[in-house]
Design a protein around this motif. Sequence first.
Motif, PDB file in Angstrom:
ATOM      1  N   PRO A 139       0.819  -1.215   0.000  1.00  0.00           N
ATOM      2  CA  PRO A 139       0.000   0.000   0.000  1.00  0.00           C
ATOM      3  C   PRO A 139       0.854   1.267   0.000  1.00  0.00           C
ATOM      4  CG  PRO A 139      -0.907  -1.605   1.519  1.00  0.00           C
ATOM      5  CD  PRO A 139       0.400  -2.163   1.042  1.00  0.00           C
ATOM      6  N   LEU A 140       0.665   2.099  -1.010  1.00  0.00           N
ATOM      7  CA  LEU A 140       1.287   3.417  -1.166  1.00  0.00           C
ATOM      8  C   LEU A 140       2.764   3.387  -1.518  1.00  0.00           C
ATOM      9  CD1 LEU A 140      -0.393   5.444   1.722  1.00  0.00           C
ATOM     10  CD2 LEU A 140      -1.111   5.210  -0.650  1.00  0.00           C
ATOM     11  N   VAL A 141       3.392   2.243  -1.647  1.00  0.00           N
ATOM     12  CA  VAL A 141       4.822   2.217  -1.960  1.00  0.00           C
ATOM     13  C   VAL A 141       5.168   0.965  -2.744  1.00  0.00           C
ATOM     14  CG1 VAL A 141       5.530   1.036   0.156  1.00  0.00           C
ATOM     15  CG2 VAL A 141       7.141   2.549  -1.002  1.00  0.00           C
ATOM     16  N   CYS A 261      -5.624  -6.041  -2.203  1.00  0.00           N
ATOM     17  CA  CYS A 261      -5.485  -5.266  -0.964  1.00  0.00           C
ATOM     18  C   CYS A 261      -4.111  -4.606  -0.882  1.00  0.00           C
ATOM     19  CB  CYS A 261      -5.726  -6.157   0.249  1.00  0.00           C
ATOM     20  SG  CYS A 261      -4.542  -7.488   0.455  1.00  0.00           S
ATOM     21  N   ASN A 262      -3.182  -4.990  -1.754  1.00  0.00           N
ATOM     22  CA  ASN A 262      -1.863  -4.351  -1.794  1.00  0.00           C
ATOM     23  C   ASN A 262      -1.840  -3.087  -2.645  1.00  0.00           C
ATOM     24  OD1 ASN A 262      -0.167  -6.178  -0.221  1.00  0.00           O
ATOM     25  ND2 ASN A 262      -0.625  -7.690  -1.802  1.00  0.00           N
ATOM     26  N   ASP A 263      -2.889  -2.858  -3.407  1.00  0.00           N
ATOM     27  CA  ASP A 263      -2.951  -1.715  -4.316  1.00  0.00           C
ATOM     28  C   ASP A 263      -4.174  -0.882  -3.955  1.00  0.00           C
ATOM     29  OD1 ASP A 263      -2.966   0.100  -6.358  1.00  0.00           O
ATOM     30  OD2 ASP A 263      -3.006  -1.366  -7.986  1.00  0.00           O
ATOM     31  N   LEU A 264      -3.964   0.225  -3.237  1.00  0.00           N
ATOM     32  CA  LEU A 264      -5.093   1.017  -2.768  1.00  0.00           C
ATOM     33  C   LEU A 264      -5.863   1.676  -3.906  1.00  0.00           C
ATOM     34  CD1 LEU A 264      -3.670   2.735   0.442  1.00  0.00           C
ATOM     35  CD2 LEU A 264      -4.905   0.581   0.218  1.00  0.00           C
ATOM     36  N   SER A 265      -5.238   1.842  -5.055  1.00  0.00           N
ATOM     37  CA  SER A 265      -5.953   2.406  -6.193  1.00  0.00           C
ATOM     38  C   SER A 265      -6.832   1.366  -6.873  1.00  0.00           C
ATOM     39  CB  SER A 265      -4.965   2.989  -7.213  1.00  0.00           C
ATOM     40  OG  SER A 265      -4.187   1.965  -7.790  1.00  0.00           O
ATOM     41  N   GLY A 323     -17.725  12.878 -11.526  1.00  0.00           N
ATOM     42  CA  GLY A 323     -16.380  13.436 -11.469  1.00  0.00           C
ATOM     43  C   GLY A 323     -15.476  12.743 -10.477  1.00  0.00           C
ATOM     44  N   SER A 324     -16.023  11.880  -9.643  1.00  0.00           N
ATOM     45  CA  SER A 324     -15.211  11.059  -8.734  1.00  0.00           C
ATOM     46  C   SER A 324     -15.657   9.618  -8.864  1.00  0.00           C
ATOM     47  CB  SER A 324     -15.350  11.545  -7.288  1.00  0.00           C
ATOM     48  OG  SER A 324     -16.695  11.461  -6.860  1.00  0.00           O
ATOM     49  N   HIS A 325     -14.812   8.718  -8.386  1.00  0.00           N
ATOM     50  CA  HIS A 325     -15.049   7.292  -8.597  1.00  0.00           C
ATOM     51  C   HIS A 325     -15.686   6.669  -7.364  1.00  0.00           C
ATOM     52  CE1 HIS A 325     -13.914   3.172 -10.090  1.00  0.00           C
ATOM     53  NE2 HIS A 325     -14.185   3.785 -11.236  1.00  0.00           N
ATOM     54  N   TYR A 326     -16.113   5.392  -7.507  1.00  0.00           N
ATOM     55  CA  TYR A 326     -16.683   4.690  -6.351  1.00  0.00           C
ATOM     56  C   TYR A 326     -15.635   3.961  -5.525  1.00  0.00           C
ATOM     57  CZ  TYR A 326     -16.728   0.986  -9.955  1.00  0.00           C
ATOM     58  OH  TYR A 326     -16.385   0.121 -10.969  1.00  0.00           O
ATOM     59  N   SER A 327     -14.378   3.951  -6.009  1.00  0.00           N
ATOM     60  CA  SER A 327     -13.298   3.316  -5.251  1.00  0.00           C
ATOM     61  C   SER A 327     -11.994   4.034  -5.579  1.00  0.00           C
ATOM     62  CB  SER A 327     -13.191   1.829  -5.613  1.00  0.00           C
ATOM     63  OG  SER A 327     -12.092   1.231  -4.960  1.00  0.00           O
ATOM     64  N   SER A 328     -11.316   4.523  -4.543  1.00  0.00           N
ATOM     65  CA  SER A 328     -10.045   5.225  -4.723  1.00  0.00           C
ATOM     66  C   SER A 328      -9.238   5.076  -3.445  1.00  0.00           C
ATOM     67  CB  SER A 328     -10.286   6.711  -5.029  1.00  0.00           C
ATOM     68  OG  SER A 328     -10.817   7.358  -3.880  1.00  0.00           O
ATOM     69  N   PRO A 329      -7.920   5.360  -3.490  1.00  0.00           N
ATOM     70  CA  PRO A 329      -7.114   5.253  -2.265  1.00  0.00           C
ATOM     71  C   PRO A 329      -7.661   6.101  -1.120  1.00  0.00           C
ATOM     72  CG  PRO A 329      -5.695   5.465  -4.173  1.00  0.00           C
ATOM     73  CD  PRO A 329      -7.090   5.684  -4.662  1.00  0.00           C
ATOM     74  N   GLY A 330      -8.132   7.309  -1.433  1.00  0.00           N
ATOM     75  CA  GLY A 330      -8.668   8.165  -0.391  1.00  0.00           C
ATOM     76  C   GLY A 330      -9.892   7.567   0.277  1.00  0.00           C
ATOM     77  N   LEU A 492      -3.657   6.880 -10.525  1.00  0.00           N
ATOM     78  CA  LEU A 492      -3.517   6.146  -9.271  1.00  0.00           C
ATOM     79  C   LEU A 492      -4.369   6.753  -8.160  1.00  0.00           C
ATOM     80  CD1 LEU A 492       0.328   5.482  -9.275  1.00  0.00           C
ATOM     81  CD2 LEU A 492      -1.469   3.812  -9.647  1.00  0.00           C
ATOM     82  N   GLU A 493      -4.438   8.071  -8.085  1.00  0.00           N
ATOM     83  CA  GLU A 493      -5.119   8.714  -6.967  1.00  0.00           C
ATOM     84  C   GLU A 493      -6.619   8.861  -7.203  1.00  0.00           C
ATOM     85  OE1 GLU A 493      -3.266  12.313  -5.758  1.00  0.00           O
ATOM     86  OE2 GLU A 493      -1.387  11.331  -5.223  1.00  0.00           O
ATOM     87  N   PHE A 494      -7.056   8.916  -8.462  1.00  0.00           N
ATOM     88  CA  PHE A 494      -8.468   9.132  -8.750  1.00  0.00           C
ATOM     89  C   PHE A 494      -9.283   7.856  -8.548  1.00  0.00           C
ATOM     90  CE2 PHE A 494     -12.206   9.443 -11.455  1.00  0.00           C
ATOM     91  CZ  PHE A 494     -12.678  10.710 -11.142  1.00  0.00           C
ATOM     92  N   GLY A 495      -8.663   6.681  -8.824  1.00  0.00           N
ATOM     93  CA  GLY A 495      -9.380   5.409  -8.761  1.00  0.00           C
ATOM     94  C   GLY A 495      -9.497   4.777 -10.129  1.00  0.00           C
ATOM     95  N   GLN A 496      -9.688   3.469 -10.150  1.00  0.00           N
ATOM     96  CA  GLN A 496      -9.738   2.736 -11.407  1.00  0.00           C
ATOM     97  C   GLN A 496     -10.941   1.807 -11.433  1.00  0.00           C
ATOM     98  OE1 GLN A 496      -5.818   1.059 -12.574  1.00  0.00           O
ATOM     99  NE2 GLN A 496      -4.992   2.238 -10.860  1.00  0.00           N
ATOM    100  N   THR A 497     -11.583   1.737 -12.585  1.00  0.00           N
ATOM    101  CA  THR A 497     -12.695   0.817 -12.790  1.00  0.00           C
ATOM    102  C   THR A 497     -12.149  -0.600 -12.945  1.00  0.00           C
ATOM    103  OG1 THR A 497     -13.997   2.546 -13.870  1.00  0.00           O
ATOM    104  CG2 THR A 497     -14.637   0.266 -14.305  1.00  0.00           C
ATOM    105  N   PRO A 498     -12.781  -1.608 -12.324  1.00  0.00           N
ATOM    106  CA  PRO A 498     -12.274  -2.982 -12.459  1.00  0.00           C
ATOM    107  C   PRO A 498     -12.240  -3.446 -13.908  1.00  0.00           C
ATOM    108  CG  PRO A 498     -13.897  -2.841 -10.692  1.00  0.00           C
ATOM    109  CD  PRO A 498     -13.931  -1.526 -11.424  1.00  0.00           C
ATOM    110  N   LYS A 499     -11.402  -4.418 -14.149  1.00  0.00           N
ATOM    111  CA  LYS A 499     -11.381  -5.052 -15.469  1.00  0.00           C
ATOM    112  C   LYS A 499     -12.764  -5.636 -15.761  1.00  0.00           C
ATOM    113  CE  LYS A 499      -7.987  -7.854 -16.432  1.00  0.00           C
ATOM    114  NZ  LYS A 499      -7.160  -9.093 -16.362  1.00  0.00           N
ATOM    115  N   GLN A 500     -13.220  -5.484 -16.997  1.00  0.00           N
ATOM    116  CA  GLN A 500     -14.530  -6.012 -17.369  1.00  0.00           C
ATOM    117  C   GLN A 500     -14.446  -7.529 -17.516  1.00  0.00           C
ATOM    118  OE1 GLN A 500     -16.136  -4.567 -21.103  1.00  0.00           O
ATOM    119  NE2 GLN A 500     -18.239  -4.766 -20.376  1.00  0.00           N
ATOM    120  N   LEU A 501     -15.270  -8.254 -16.758  1.00  0.00           N
ATOM    121  CA  LEU A 501     -15.234  -9.717 -16.757  1.00  0.00           C
ATOM    122  C   LEU A 501     -16.326 -10.342 -17.613  1.00  0.00           C
ATOM    123  CD1 LEU A 501     -14.610 -10.380 -12.947  1.00  0.00           C
ATOM    124  CD2 LEU A 501     -12.912 -10.258 -14.778  1.00  0.00           C
TER     125      LEU A 501
END
Length: 810
Positions: A139-141, A261-265, A323-330, A492-501
């Motif tokens: 996380p974060l590093v 869980c190792n990648d907060l983004s 303008g913001s995501h449903y999952s982000s590090p913050g 990284l800070e805004f958040g990412q949509t999951p891969k489409q399955l």
Amino acid sequence: HGRLGGKNLGRKIDRGSFFLSRKIRGSFKICSKSIIFDPEELAEPIIKVLNPLFRFQVIYIKESNVIAPYRNEREEKTLTFQLEFCSKTEDVVQTLLQLHRASCLEKLGDQTAMVSQSLLSRAARQDCGFNCAVEMVMPLVCNPGHVCVTDKNLYFQPLNGYPENVIQIKLHNVRRIYKRRLGLRPLGLEVFCSENDFCSDIYLKFYSTTDRDEVYYYIATFLENHAIEHTAESYMLQWQRGHLSNYQYLLHLNNLADRSCNDLSQYPVFPWVIADYTSPRLDMTNAATFRDLSKPVGALNKERLDRLLARYRGMPEPSFMYGSHYSSPGYVLFYLVRVAPEHMLCLQNGRYDHADRMFNSIGETWKNCLEGATDFKELIPEFYGTDPSFLENRLSLDLGRRQNGSLVGDVVLPPWATDSSDFLQKHKAALESQYVSEHLHEWIDLVFGFKQRGSEAVAAHNVFHPLTYEGGIDCDSIEDTDQRIAMLTQILEFGQTPKQLFTSPHPQRITPRFQNITRSSSINSPDAELSPGNTDSSFEDLTEESRRLAWANMESLKSCSVGCSYNSTLKMFSKELKEFQRSMSFSNMALSSCLILADSKTVVCSSWDNNVYFYSVPYGRRQDTLMGHDDAVSKMCWFEDKLYTASWDSTVKPACFSVNTVSLNPAGTLLVSGCKDGAVTIWDHSSQRTLQQIHCHSGTIHQTDFSPDSRHVLSVGADSCMKVIDVQTGMVISSVKAEEEQRCFCWDGNWVLCGGQSGDLLLWDLLTNTVTKRIPAHSGAVTAMWMSELCTTVITGGEDRQMIFWKLQS
């Protein structure tokens, strides 16, 4: 150590001393943009000096060993310090040389070579399959080092010796391995030594996709005989049939969609499922208790949605609704600040958020998600786990004081929860409730499925910023370094949509129906259970239990007699006497199929001479002959007073379509046909209307059949594939490539008994896509198979012209 994606490129020299106003013993670390002194005495602060060769900033961390906002001091003069090393003079010289080039350190250089050499010497007694420079993702590093894969182990040696000097993972302990994307780039690899945990044993970031893929395939080759590769479809089948809980299924989907869980983004994302945080009791029988899972959080409030849509329609391309995501590090650290305060401080430059913006109350957080102009966040797995520590301020952190004067302490719970453990128990029960089980597929469509992108996303009001989607931008194509780093940081800070399955509608879960449940069976009573209805509507009737026991014992199938058939005649055998009884010749051409009607007095046979023959068992003679088709009749099925026939003249009567096989569901309401061109068609029996048509095989389909509950269709074909199709959506939810062509089968929805081209019977577990038993049977391909109602007797026929009777051994 830097912010998101930061690198610790430092060299650590143990047992040095840093002179401030007195001598303090500790470790000195030189990084690419700072120097850090970590004292041995816990009461002393960790000192981080930024830009040490120019104007600098001194940051004091964990003063008096208390996790609190950092103290910053900016100086306009040169920092004066003295180091006294407890090691050789050469270390001092090496340290000074490193300090001189710290501000421009970009490569791991000689230290990476030393790490590589160390690992190679460690693996010298084994064959080293691959080694290269990598980073361990936390996380974060990202912690740089070197990886080496041998025929027995995976080694990672971090450059700075953290968290261990060498991390070793034995390959025979590995259960799952996933390729990952990091910052929307395919550079990650995550290794799990357990089946159900969502935290991995190691997460590595490579500098090139080629290196990542080479390590993946090297390990995957080793795992072929040690671990089962799962797909979204295989997990779907297990979940749909009740073998995976909703919680387990969502964890698996998150894993497959690059969430870690190792990648907060890209932290695992879970849905809000409860909408009632004010009532004193939680009524799981009331639909109003639950959130509408068919809509994203941003679309749950119509007034807010109308404002967002008005802005969206007037926005130039690329346009987005949220303008913001449903999952982000913050958002992740918003929930976890009480258990991971250091991460929050690291993310926010040594400061906690304003007290009124902290995670103070579950009810307030839900209300803000409904009404806030920019708050659309979902939940994280911890809300459905067993550890309530993230809801409690066990570390006695000073998280500030709110405007109303109250201190930020434990999270305020809904009235229906007596404490944090009780909240998690009831929240988990809500996730596994009948309502959520019946609607969870709708949320999966939004987050992992076909409503994630394109016109379906627009229609579902589910459009986020383009940079959050995989393939939204190619960071490697940006030549300017500063622009590339800025773009990556934003991603990284805004958040990412999951891969489409999934690209088609997700099937609904198969759930047992319970009769009326009163409010007295509220989840507030820990001993309350859902009571099933009457015996007729229960899934657990005696016949069904007998069938389950039979399939569980199917590996004990033994042949008890053999019969022969040498010509194109109908032959009748006595199962009890185990001997031939009578025969009847209808045509000079071969019979293609036969069936016994429900009265057990009439046998219907089809022939390659295009006819259908009716034979009376009591009278021992032919009763009737019908002209079936203009070509050979290949398959028949009967329900009530209707006979369905399939023919090679490309028709199925009474409905017309190209077919090679046909069968009805147990209730006689649905019909499925299989074509020579590989298409499976599902029909409505009463209207003779096509419900689904799926081109899923590359050759002739030999057999199709419904599961006992009519939820799924199984097909086998000349392409050696077995396909499981969801009747409701038409989605292929399981696909198995067998080693040989399968010609016929019987199945119960989970297990399949197949007749193969080799003449053997194969028992397949569809939930794991594995053959659990191979039973020698015929000397030629098995072409026909019948199973009794209680699944205790099987009859097979083959190209060797043998009929074999099989019985389960008790």
